[in-house]
Design an enzyme around this catalytic site. Structure first.
Site, PDB file in Angstrom:
ATOM      1  N   GLY A  12       0.633  -1.177  -0.041  1.00  0.00           N
ATOM      2  CA  GLY A  12       0.031   0.098  -0.125  1.00  0.00           C
ATOM      3  C   GLY A  12       0.759   1.406  -0.271  1.00  0.00           C
ATOM      4  O   GLY A  12       0.188   2.286   0.189  1.00  0.00           O
ATOM      5  N   SER A  13       2.153   1.139  -0.407  1.00  0.00           N
ATOM      6  CA  SER A  13       2.708   2.469  -0.369  1.00  0.00           C
ATOM      7  C   SER A  13       2.155   3.531  -1.486  1.00  0.00           C
ATOM      8  O   SER A  13       2.162   4.648  -1.289  1.00  0.00           O
ATOM      9  CB  SER A  13       4.288   2.098  -0.681  1.00  0.00           C
ATOM     10  OG  SER A  13       4.568   1.507  -2.069  1.00  0.00           O
ATOM     11  N   ASN A  14       1.871   2.973  -2.612  1.00  0.00           N
ATOM     12  CA  ASN A  14       1.119   3.928  -3.377  1.00  0.00           C
ATOM     13  C   ASN A  14      -0.121   4.467  -2.798  1.00  0.00           C
ATOM     14  O   ASN A  14      -0.377   5.895  -3.047  1.00  0.00           O
ATOM     15  CB  ASN A  14       0.833   3.369  -4.756  1.00  0.00           C
ATOM     16  CG  ASN A  14       2.029   3.293  -5.805  1.00  0.00           C
ATOM     17  OD1 ASN A  14       2.333   4.382  -6.412  1.00  0.00           O
ATOM     18  ND2 ASN A  14       2.410   2.263  -5.819  1.00  0.00           N
ATOM     19  N   LYS A  59     -16.296 -13.602  -2.398  1.00  0.00           N
ATOM     20  CA  LYS A  59     -17.517 -13.617  -2.388  1.00  0.00           C
ATOM     21  C   LYS A  59     -18.388 -12.384  -2.733  1.00  0.00           C
ATOM     22  O   LYS A  59     -18.986 -11.965  -3.359  1.00  0.00           O
ATOM     23  CB  LYS A  59     -18.164 -14.488  -1.295  1.00  0.00           C
ATOM     24  CG  LYS A  59     -19.713 -15.050  -1.585  1.00  0.00           C
ATOM     25  CD  LYS A  59     -20.136 -15.850  -0.680  1.00  0.00           C
ATOM     26  CE  LYS A  59     -21.724 -16.164  -0.980  1.00  0.00           C
ATOM     27  NZ  LYS A  59     -22.339 -16.922   0.068  1.00  0.00           N
ATOM     28  N   LEU A  87      -9.431  -9.025 -10.744  1.00  0.00           N
ATOM     29  CA  LEU A  87     -10.262  -8.414 -11.753  1.00  0.00           C
ATOM     30  C   LEU A  87     -11.301  -7.809 -11.191  1.00  0.00           C
ATOM     31  O   LEU A  87     -11.827  -8.437 -10.118  1.00  0.00           O
ATOM     32  CB  LEU A  87     -10.626  -9.548 -12.786  1.00  0.00           C
ATOM     33  CG  LEU A  87      -9.608 -10.005 -13.644  1.00  0.00           C
ATOM     34  CD1 LEU A  87     -10.202 -10.966 -14.733  1.00  0.00           C
ATOM     35  CD2 LEU A  87      -8.983  -8.535 -14.630  1.00  0.00           C
ATOM     36  N   ASN A 102      -5.872   2.153 -12.972  1.00  0.00           N
ATOM     37  CA  ASN A 102      -4.902   1.117 -12.404  1.00  0.00           C
ATOM     38  C   ASN A 102      -3.542   1.673 -12.597  1.00  0.00           C
ATOM     39  O   ASN A 102      -3.422   2.331 -13.797  1.00  0.00           O
ATOM     40  CB  ASN A 102      -5.089  -0.188 -12.883  1.00  0.00           C
ATOM     41  CG  ASN A 102      -4.057  -0.936 -12.264  1.00  0.00           C
ATOM     42  OD1 ASN A 102      -3.844  -1.196 -11.115  1.00  0.00           O
ATOM     43  ND2 ASN A 102      -3.496  -2.025 -13.218  1.00  0.00           N
ATOM     44  N   HIS A 104       0.240   0.045 -13.449  1.00  0.00           N
ATOM     45  CA  HIS A 104       1.006  -1.304 -13.922  1.00  0.00           C
ATOM     46  C   HIS A 104       2.424  -1.026 -13.880  1.00  0.00           C
ATOM     47  O   HIS A 104       2.753   0.211 -14.484  1.00  0.00           O
ATOM     48  CB  HIS A 104       0.698  -1.672 -15.163  1.00  0.00           C
ATOM     49  CG  HIS A 104       0.954  -3.128 -15.304  1.00  0.00           C
ATOM     50  ND1 HIS A 104       0.612  -4.328 -14.667  1.00  0.00           N
ATOM     51  CD2 HIS A 104       2.006  -3.587 -16.003  1.00  0.00           C
ATOM     52  CE1 HIS A 104       1.289  -5.428 -15.054  1.00  0.00           C
ATOM     53  NE2 HIS A 104       2.254  -4.932 -15.719  1.00  0.00           N
TER      54      HIS A 104
HETATM   55  C1  GAR Z   1       3.097  -1.258  -7.554  1.00  0.00           C
HETATM   56  O1  GAR Z   1       4.313  -1.421  -8.123  1.00  0.00           O
HETATM   57  C2  GAR Z   1       1.988  -1.309  -8.583  1.00  0.00           C
HETATM   58  O2  GAR Z   1       2.417  -0.994 -10.050  1.00  0.00           O
HETATM   59  C3  GAR Z   1       2.056  -2.904  -8.814  1.00  0.00           C
HETATM   60  O3  GAR Z   1       2.026  -3.596  -7.438  1.00  0.00           O
HETATM   61  C4  GAR Z   1       2.983  -2.553  -6.599  1.00  0.00           C
HETATM   62  C5  GAR Z   1       2.199  -2.199  -5.464  1.00  0.00           C
HETATM   63  O4  GAR Z   1       3.198  -1.631  -4.598  1.00  0.00           O
HETATM   64  N1  GAR Z   1       0.719  -3.202  -9.263  1.00  0.00           N
HETATM   65  C6  GAR Z   1       0.692  -4.342 -10.040  1.00  0.00           C
HETATM   66  O5  GAR Z   1       1.599  -5.034 -10.320  1.00  0.00           O
HETATM   67  C7  GAR Z   1      -0.982  -4.749 -10.850  1.00  0.00           C
HETATM   68  N2  GAR Z   1      -0.714  -5.448 -11.823  1.00  0.00           N
HETATM   69  P1  GAR Z   1       2.381  -0.827  -3.253  1.00  0.00           P
HETATM   70  O6  GAR Z   1       1.400  -1.810  -2.627  1.00  0.00           O
HETATM   71  O7  GAR Z   1       3.681  -0.484  -2.402  1.00  0.00           O
HETATM   72  O8  GAR Z   1       1.808   0.405  -3.679  1.00  0.00           O
END
Ligand code: GAR
Length: 190
Positions: A12-14, A59, A87, A102, A104
């Protein structure tokens, strides 16, 4: 005021970075975090930030309107995925047309699709000796990583980089760009 909800499955850093970016913003409010993983670190971050965090299971998500009802109850206008690995079901996409985005950790369409998330992506980039990678911010549809691209940014992959080093560069790009790109999108929503 635009209310946003952030979905995350891991650290969850983003999610935290987005919440901090909009903390003093009068037009955008990060009103809710949601996760499918009760033990994910994003739950701790939500506590620290004093943001409510909803936990749901498969669920709830795929067979009921529970998650949608939570979003409606919290008057959520826009949904942000940040390291969320499931998804998104159609009931949510229909309720939030072009309002689910999202991030990526690669330059889509390269290194996208099922199983391509987090460190798996960076490992594949290094194994294939790519010279560059980056981030893609895109609208979400019913397929993994296939929605229309909104924004991309690149970084260099050095021949000596290991996946952890690539992850660090990509995370920096994410922290720098995701909130700003969201801000631009959000201000055109209302
Ligand atoms: C991030 O790098 C994000 O781009 C990636 O997961 C990481 C989550 O980091 N997302 C994917 O790979 C989606 N397909 P975070 O939990 O520290 O934000």
């Amino acid at each position: 005021m635009v209310n946003i909800a952030v979905f995350a499955s891991g650290s969850g850093s983003n999610a935290e970075n987005i919440a901090c970016y909009f903390k003093e913003n009068k037009q955008v409010n990060v009103s809710l975090f949601l996760t499918n993983k009760p033990d994910a670190f994003v739950v701790e971050r939500a506590k620290k930030l004093d943001i409510p965090c909803e936990i749901f299971n498969k669920k709830d998500f795929y067979e009921t309107n529970n998650v949608l009802n939570v979003l409606k109850h919290n008057k959520v206008d826009f949904v942000v995925l940040a390291g969320f690995l499931w998804l998104v079901p159609e009931n949510l996409l229909e309720a939030y047309p072009r309002r689910v985005v999202n991030i990526h950790p690669a330059l889509l369409p390269a290194y996208g699709g099922k199983g391509m998330f987090g460190d798996n992506v960076h490992r594949a980039v290094v194994e294939n000796k790519e010279k560059q990678t980056g981030i893609t911010i895109h609208y979400v549809n019913t397929e993994y990583d296939k929605g229309d691209i909104i924004f991309q940014a690149k970084c260099v992959v050095e021949p000596t980089d290991i996946p952890e080093m690539v992850a660090e560069k990509v995370h920096k790009l994410e922290y720098l760009h995701y909130p700003e790109v969201l801000e631009r999108l959000l201000l055109s929503v209302k």
